[in-house]
Design a protein around this motif. Sequence first.
Motif, PDB file in Angstrom:
ATOM      1  N   PHE A  85       0.849  -1.188   0.000  1.00 54.88           N
ATOM      2  CA  PHE A  85       0.000   0.000   0.000  1.00 54.88           C
ATOM      3  C   PHE A  85       0.891   1.246   0.000  1.00 54.88           C
ATOM      4  N   LEU A  86       0.563   2.213  -0.856  1.00 55.22           N
ATOM      5  CA  LEU A  86       1.239   3.507  -0.860  1.00 55.22           C
ATOM      6  C   LEU A  86       0.261   4.545  -0.316  1.00 55.22           C
ATOM      7  N   LEU A  87       0.655   5.227   0.768  1.00 58.26           N
ATOM      8  CA  LEU A  87      -0.226   6.158   1.468  1.00 58.26           C
ATOM      9  C   LEU A  87       0.203   7.602   1.221  1.00 58.26           C
ATOM     10  N   VAL A  88      -0.777   8.450   0.870  1.00 57.61           N
ATOM     11  CA  VAL A  88      -0.514   9.859   0.579  1.00 57.61           C
ATOM     12  C   VAL A  88      -1.313  10.726   1.553  1.00 57.61           C
ATOM     13  N   HIS A  89      -0.629  11.609   2.259  1.00 56.25           N
ATOM     14  CA  HIS A  89      -1.249  12.454   3.281  1.00 56.25           C
ATOM     15  C   HIS A  89      -2.057  13.602   2.671  1.00 56.25           C
ATOM     16  N   GLY A  90      -2.723  14.355   3.546  1.00 57.83           N
ATOM     17  CA  GLY A  90      -3.549  15.480   3.125  1.00 57.83           C
ATOM     18  C   GLY A  90      -2.800  16.792   3.020  1.00 57.83           C
ATOM     19  N   THR A  91      -3.550  17.897   3.044  1.00 56.76           N
ATOM     20  CA  THR A  91      -3.034  19.233   2.762  1.00 56.76           C
ATOM     21  C   THR A  91      -1.852  19.626   3.642  1.00 56.76           C
ATOM     22  N   TRP A  92      -0.696  19.783   3.021  1.00 55.54           N
ATOM     23  CA  TRP A  92       0.523  20.266   3.673  1.00 55.54           C
ATOM     24  C   TRP A  92       0.834  19.478   4.945  1.00 55.54           C
ATOM     25  N   ALA A  93       0.436  18.205   4.971  1.00 55.70           N
ATOM     26  CA  ALA A  93       0.631  17.353   6.152  1.00 55.70           C
ATOM     27  C   ALA A  93       1.890  16.504   5.972  1.00 55.70           C
ATOM     28  N   HIS A  94       1.920  15.316   6.595  1.00 54.80           N
ATOM     29  CA  HIS A  94       3.152  14.523   6.587  1.00 54.80           C
ATOM     30  C   HIS A  94       2.846  13.085   7.004  1.00 54.80           C
ATOM     31  N   LEU A  97      -7.379  13.660  -3.529  1.00 57.28           N
ATOM     32  CA  LEU A  97      -7.421  14.437  -4.772  1.00 57.28           C
ATOM     33  C   LEU A  97      -6.196  14.143  -5.624  1.00 57.28           C
ATOM     34  N   HIS A  98      -5.017  14.118  -4.991  1.00 59.70           N
ATOM     35  CA  HIS A  98      -3.790  13.822  -5.733  1.00 59.70           C
ATOM     36  C   HIS A  98      -3.860  12.439  -6.383  1.00 59.70           C
ATOM     37  N   VAL A  99      -4.371  11.475  -5.648  1.00 62.75           N
ATOM     38  CA  VAL A  99      -4.490  10.110  -6.171  1.00 62.75           C
ATOM     39  C   VAL A  99      -5.462  10.073  -7.341  1.00 62.75           C
ATOM     40  N   SER A 144       0.476  20.702  -8.623  1.00 62.83           N
ATOM     41  CA  SER A 144       0.750  19.709  -9.664  1.00 62.83           C
ATOM     42  C   SER A 144       2.030  18.925  -9.413  1.00 62.83           C
ATOM     43  N   ASP A 145       2.920  19.420  -8.532  1.00 61.00           N
ATOM     44  CA  ASP A 145       4.148  18.688  -8.224  1.00 61.00           C
ATOM     45  C   ASP A 145       3.848  17.325  -7.605  1.00 61.00           C
ATOM     46  N   ALA A 146       2.722  17.223  -6.923  1.00 59.11           N
ATOM     47  CA  ALA A 146       2.395  15.982  -6.211  1.00 59.11           C
ATOM     48  C   ALA A 146       2.347  14.795  -7.162  1.00 59.11           C
ATOM     49  N   ALA A 147       1.765  14.980  -8.339  1.00 55.45           N
ATOM     50  CA  ALA A 147       1.633  13.873  -9.286  1.00 55.45           C
ATOM     51  C   ALA A 147       2.997  13.326  -9.695  1.00 55.45           C
ATOM     52  N   ALA A 148       3.955  14.218  -9.949  1.00 48.96           N
ATOM     53  CA  ALA A 148       5.294  13.781 -10.359  1.00 48.96           C
ATOM     54  C   ALA A 148       5.980  13.008  -9.241  1.00 48.96           C
ATOM     55  N   GLU A 149       5.814  13.474  -8.012  1.00 48.39           N
ATOM     56  CA  GLU A 149       6.464  12.793  -6.892  1.00 48.39           C
ATOM     57  C   GLU A 149       5.824  11.441  -6.615  1.00 48.39           C
ATOM     58  N   ILE A 150       4.508  11.371  -6.651  1.00 50.00           N
ATOM     59  CA  ILE A 150       3.835  10.083  -6.444  1.00 50.00           C
ATOM     60  C   ILE A 150       4.236   9.095  -7.536  1.00 50.00           C
ATOM     61  N   ALA A 151       4.314   9.569  -8.768  1.00 52.05           N
ATOM     62  CA  ALA A 151       4.720   8.701  -9.881  1.00 52.05           C
ATOM     63  C   ALA A 151       6.127   8.153  -9.661  1.00 52.05           C
ATOM     64  N   LEU A 152       7.021   8.960  -9.107  1.00 49.34           N
ATOM     65  CA  LEU A 152       8.380   8.513  -8.832  1.00 49.34           C
ATOM     66  C   LEU A 152       8.376   7.409  -7.781  1.00 49.34           C
ATOM     67  N   TRP A 153       7.598   7.584  -6.721  1.00 50.74           N
ATOM     68  CA  TRP A 153       7.509   6.551  -5.692  1.00 50.74           C
ATOM     69  C   TRP A 153       6.878   5.265  -6.237  1.00 50.74           C
ATOM     70  N   LEU A 154       5.882   5.411  -7.091  1.00 51.38           N
ATOM     71  CA  LEU A 154       5.254   4.234  -7.686  1.00 51.38           C
ATOM     72  C   LEU A 154       6.254   3.453  -8.534  1.00 51.38           C
ATOM     73  N   ALA A 155       7.044   4.157  -9.302  1.00 52.74           N
ATOM     74  CA  ALA A 155       8.050   3.496 -10.137  1.00 52.74           C
ATOM     75  C   ALA A 155       9.076   2.766  -9.272  1.00 52.74           C
ATOM     76  N   HIS A 156       9.420   3.353  -8.146  1.00 52.68           N
ATOM     77  CA  HIS A 156      10.359   2.703  -7.228  1.00 52.68           C
ATOM     78  C   HIS A 156       9.751   1.430  -6.636  1.00 52.68           C
ATOM     79  N   ILE A 182       4.414   8.401   2.269  1.00 51.10           N
ATOM     80  CA  ILE A 182       5.371   9.367   1.738  1.00 51.10           C
ATOM     81  C   ILE A 182       5.080  10.780   2.250  1.00 51.10           C
ATOM     82  N   ASN A 183       6.125  11.598   2.249  1.00 46.21           N
ATOM     83  CA  ASN A 183       6.000  13.034   2.442  1.00 46.21           C
ATOM     84  C   ASN A 183       6.131  13.706   1.090  1.00 46.21           C
ATOM     85  N   LEU A 184       5.087  14.370   0.624  1.00 47.80           N
ATOM     86  CA  LEU A 184       5.247  15.211  -0.543  1.00 47.80           C
ATOM     87  C   LEU A 184       6.190  16.338  -0.164  1.00 47.80           C
ATOM     88  N   SER A 185       7.118  16.677  -1.024  1.00 44.55           N
ATOM     89  CA  SER A 185       8.162  17.628  -0.640  1.00 44.55           C
ATOM     90  C   SER A 185       7.632  19.036  -0.414  1.00 44.55           C
TER      91      SER A 185
END
Length: 286
Positions: free
Chosen positions: A46-55, A132-134, A102-114, A78-81
């Motif tokens: 499972f890949l988990l993505v947090h909410g607004t400006w969270a961690h 929303l990012h997902v 829009s940066d979130a999509a690129a970072e999530i895609a990188l983690w998915l590829a890993h 993950i922590n979105l940067s």
Amino acid sequence: MKLIVFVLLLCLPFAVLGQLQELRWQDKTLNGKLLQEEDHDKSRIFLLVHGTWAHYDMEIINTLQGLLSDAGYSSLAINLSLGVDRREGFLSCDGPVRSRQSDAAAEIALWLAHLKQSWPEIILLGHSRGGLHVAMLNQQILDQAGVSRLVLLAPMVSSKETVAVSYEKRFGEPLADALDRAHRAGDGFLEVGMHHCEKVKATGESFLSYYGPEVRLNSLSFLKDSRRPVLIALGTEDNLMREYQQLRQSVSGNKLIEEFKVVGADHFFRDLYADELIEKVLEWSE
């Protein structure tokens, strides 16, 4: 991509023990917390993505990782940067803020590829704005990474009209005025109210990426053509989901989308509500 793994000891009382994962993206190091045991299912993560400006150390993410581990599944939170190198904790209101939504999509895609290098199946789970990012990820990214299912926990579901009303009530400035100042600032800075920050120094481009007229903040609007199963989990006492019933018709035609209500839960599915939530997620994903 270079992967650095070491043991992360978390000091919060509800925290779980995990391994810190690091990936390089542009000029920043991205952080993620992997919870993996020898007896865990080797075919799924499972890949988990947090909410607004969270961690990833916030209560709901830690709790979900612990419950998934107890059930025999590995997870990476993950922590979105948000434009910050090795970011930890909530994004500071001290600024400056340069990140774009829009940066979130690129970072999530990188983690998915890993993750795809080690796990044949990935279930992608996002909470609140993380939902929303997902939902916004395009089908090609999901297909290439082997994402089998999406789980949206209390996903962001907001209309432009509601956002404008809420913004002025929260910050005392009409959103249209703030947008006008952001347009004039461009890649320069302005002081403005954003998310949990009463006032923060942010670039105009960053502000527009979150509040601009072209920004879609209704997670459901991205799911109409989903080719994979989607579970939308809601708490019946979640005041942030008041627009959900009016906007849900946008996905009513997609039979792959299932809705699950946790009676009594608020936006963060605390305590036993989290147990009920994970029980449903695992039952649904089998």
